[in-house]
Design an enzyme around this catalytic site. Sequence first.
Site, PDB file in Angstrom:
ATOM      1  N   CYS A 266      -9.629  60.199  33.095  1.00 11.27           N
ATOM      2  CA  CYS A 266      -8.447  60.094  32.221  1.00 11.27           C
ATOM      3  C   CYS A 266      -8.532  60.928  30.949  1.00 11.27           C
ATOM      4  CB  CYS A 266      -8.200  58.635  31.877  1.00 11.27           C
ATOM      5  SG  CYS A 266      -8.070  57.620  33.336  1.00 11.27           S
TER       6      CYS A 266
HETATM    7  C1  UGA Z   1      -9.391  55.071  29.570  1.00  6.20           C
HETATM    8  C2  UGA Z   1      -8.689  54.163  28.528  1.00  6.20           C
HETATM    9  O1  UGA Z   1      -9.661  53.421  27.790  1.00  6.20           O
HETATM   10  C3  UGA Z   1      -7.705  53.207  29.207  1.00  6.20           C
HETATM   11  O2  UGA Z   1      -6.986  52.471  28.227  1.00  6.20           O
HETATM   12  C4  UGA Z   1      -6.709  54.045  30.040  1.00  6.20           C
HETATM   13  O3  UGA Z   1      -5.780  53.216  30.721  1.00  6.20           O
HETATM   14  C5  UGA Z   1      -7.479  54.857  31.055  1.00  6.20           C
HETATM   15  O4  UGA Z   1      -8.401  55.736  30.357  1.00  6.20           O
HETATM   16  C6  UGA Z   1      -6.477  55.670  31.849  1.00  6.20           C
HETATM   17  O5  UGA Z   1      -5.824  56.545  31.259  1.00  6.20           O
HETATM   18  O6  UGA Z   1      -6.216  55.332  33.015  1.00  6.20           O
HETATM   19  P1  UGA Z   1     -11.481  54.749  31.217  1.00  6.20           P
HETATM   20  O7  UGA Z   1     -11.368  56.215  31.496  1.00  6.20           O
HETATM   21  O8  UGA Z   1     -11.652  53.798  32.332  1.00  6.20           O
HETATM   22  O9  UGA Z   1     -10.208  54.227  30.380  1.00  6.20           O
HETATM   23  O10 UGA Z   1     -12.788  54.586  30.309  1.00  6.20           O
HETATM   24  P2  UGA Z   1     -13.167  54.172  28.815  1.00  6.20           P
HETATM   25  O11 UGA Z   1     -13.803  52.844  28.839  1.00  6.20           O
HETATM   26  O12 UGA Z   1     -12.052  54.379  27.886  1.00  6.20           O
HETATM   27  O13 UGA Z   1     -14.313  55.262  28.525  1.00  6.20           O
HETATM   28  C7  UGA Z   1     -14.060  56.664  28.646  1.00  6.20           C
HETATM   29  C8  UGA Z   1     -15.288  57.463  28.288  1.00  6.20           C
HETATM   30  O14 UGA Z   1     -15.523  57.396  26.886  1.00  6.20           O
HETATM   31  C9  UGA Z   1     -16.600  56.987  28.936  1.00  6.20           C
HETATM   32  O15 UGA Z   1     -17.329  58.116  29.365  1.00  6.20           O
HETATM   33  C10 UGA Z   1     -17.319  56.255  27.827  1.00  6.20           C
HETATM   34  O16 UGA Z   1     -18.717  56.258  27.978  1.00  6.20           O
HETATM   35  C11 UGA Z   1     -16.879  57.089  26.625  1.00  6.20           C
HETATM   36  N1  UGA Z   1     -16.964  56.344  25.341  1.00  6.20           N
HETATM   37  C12 UGA Z   1     -16.196  55.254  25.139  1.00  6.20           C
HETATM   38  C13 UGA Z   1     -17.788  56.831  24.325  1.00  6.20           C
HETATM   39  O17 UGA Z   1     -18.474  57.873  24.493  1.00  6.20           O
HETATM   40  N2  UGA Z   1     -17.828  56.156  23.143  1.00  6.20           N
HETATM   41  C14 UGA Z   1     -17.084  55.048  22.913  1.00  6.20           C
HETATM   42  O18 UGA Z   1     -17.175  54.490  21.804  1.00  6.20           O
HETATM   43  C15 UGA Z   1     -16.256  54.574  23.940  1.00  6.20           C
END
Ligand code: UGA
Length: 427
Positions: A266
């Site tokens: 995403c």
């Molecule tokens: C993300 C959004 O959080 C959802 O709200 C959205 O619906 C979704 O995309 C989408 O568009 O369908 P997702 O891709 O499942 O969800 O994952 P996240 O939990 O948001 O994490 C994304 C990435 O960011 C991961 O690689 C995670 O490790 C990284 N991350 C997250 C960080 O590096 N630091 C943080 O503080 C949080």
Amino acid sequence: MRISIIGSGYVGLCTAVGFASKGHEVICVDIDEEKVKKINNSETPIFEENLENMLKDAISKKLLYATTNINDAIINSDISFITVGTPSMLNGDMSLEYIKKASEDIGNTLEKKNSYHVIVVKSTVLPETTEKIIIPIIEKDSGKIVGRNFGICMNPEFLREGKAISDFINPDRIVIGEYDKKTGDILEKLYKDFDSPIIRTSLKTAEMIKYASNAFLATKISFINEIGNICKKLGIDTNEVAKAMGLDKRISPHFLESGIGFGGSCFPKDVSALINKAKKINYESKLLETVIDINRNQPEKIVEILLKKMDIKGKKIAVLGLAFKPKTDDIRDSPAISVINSLMNKGAKIYAYDPKAELNAKKIIPDINYCKSIGEALDNSDACLILTDWPEFKSLSDKDFSRMNKKIIIEGRKVLENVDNFEGVCW
Ligand code: UGA
């Protein structure tokens, strides 16, 4: 209500079992016969917390079934959700191939349907897509008129992988972009059992809310990684800085975890698509371009730290974690892949372990050694990089790492709690 869900990927399937859990009758549609068979056998084609239990429950109550026949599904439902994928193309634009096909199929079926039908776009599409692409295709192929014979809404999803079911059942907000009040009212009624604010707005505003939300979260991560890279040079632990910053209610503690950057299907795709959309309307998004740039360079930071400690040519490097985040088997755009490619280009031998993502990783990086346990990866290794914050890595202790040849441990995600000597990418 009787609902059909067109596209049974992770958004479609979670939406389907979520509505079934509220007592609605749901038909899942997919072109993939294997997937349809699996769903009807109560097997989930993807790994997602609680999905299997809820699917079993819905099927046993006869509230859900899957089919490849989109015509029957639309004829036998009152409301259809479009939940097909919008993958990224090489130039960063999103592909509308599946969206257009679903719109054509809906149009062709609506031609034969006399009753009013509601279509809800849940796939992530750029502002103006519903108005300028989806509605014209459906009107042309059905010979019917939006607002008169059928209604359309745009209802973005905010589901995190790994937490998709709980995000669906307990959303922070529900956004309903509507063509007209009549259709918006029908969709609001469908969501009446959800305890969450409902925002009613226009179609293109709803589309933008989704992109703006993902772009903001991605910006927050690149921001803390930028601060983290500066902290690292100054010998400051970024986690301490982030913790104190997060106590300010205006900042909030969420999405302030520095590390090797964001991955997944995403954030990288959506931010790039928004940058391209802005370009097409003559706006250069310098901020979002920098968000992507920082993220592109972030995986290399952990490699740079390792190279300062040793020459990695011919050395055994243990890699713990391949998935883009814990509790998923998804490795799409996982920063671990960039790290591993860089290590391999420099002649290192990779021994990797991931509790769930091995099968998917093998399709993209087949030429590394896959280990069945943490111990197998660590045995006689010259260094260990931790690239996903899987909960099972938390309990690792000095004793576990004592099987290494040299105890060089570097974390790309903050996870270790019981180990004395290790370094972090930004701490
Ligand atoms: C993300 C959004 O959080 C959802 O709200 C959205 O619906 C979704 O995309 C989408 O568009 O369908 P997702 O891709 O499942 O969800 O994952 P996240 O939990 O948001 O994490 C994304 C990435 O960011 C991961 O690689 C995670 O490790 C990284 N991350 C997250 C960080 O590096 N630091 C943080 O503080 C949080």
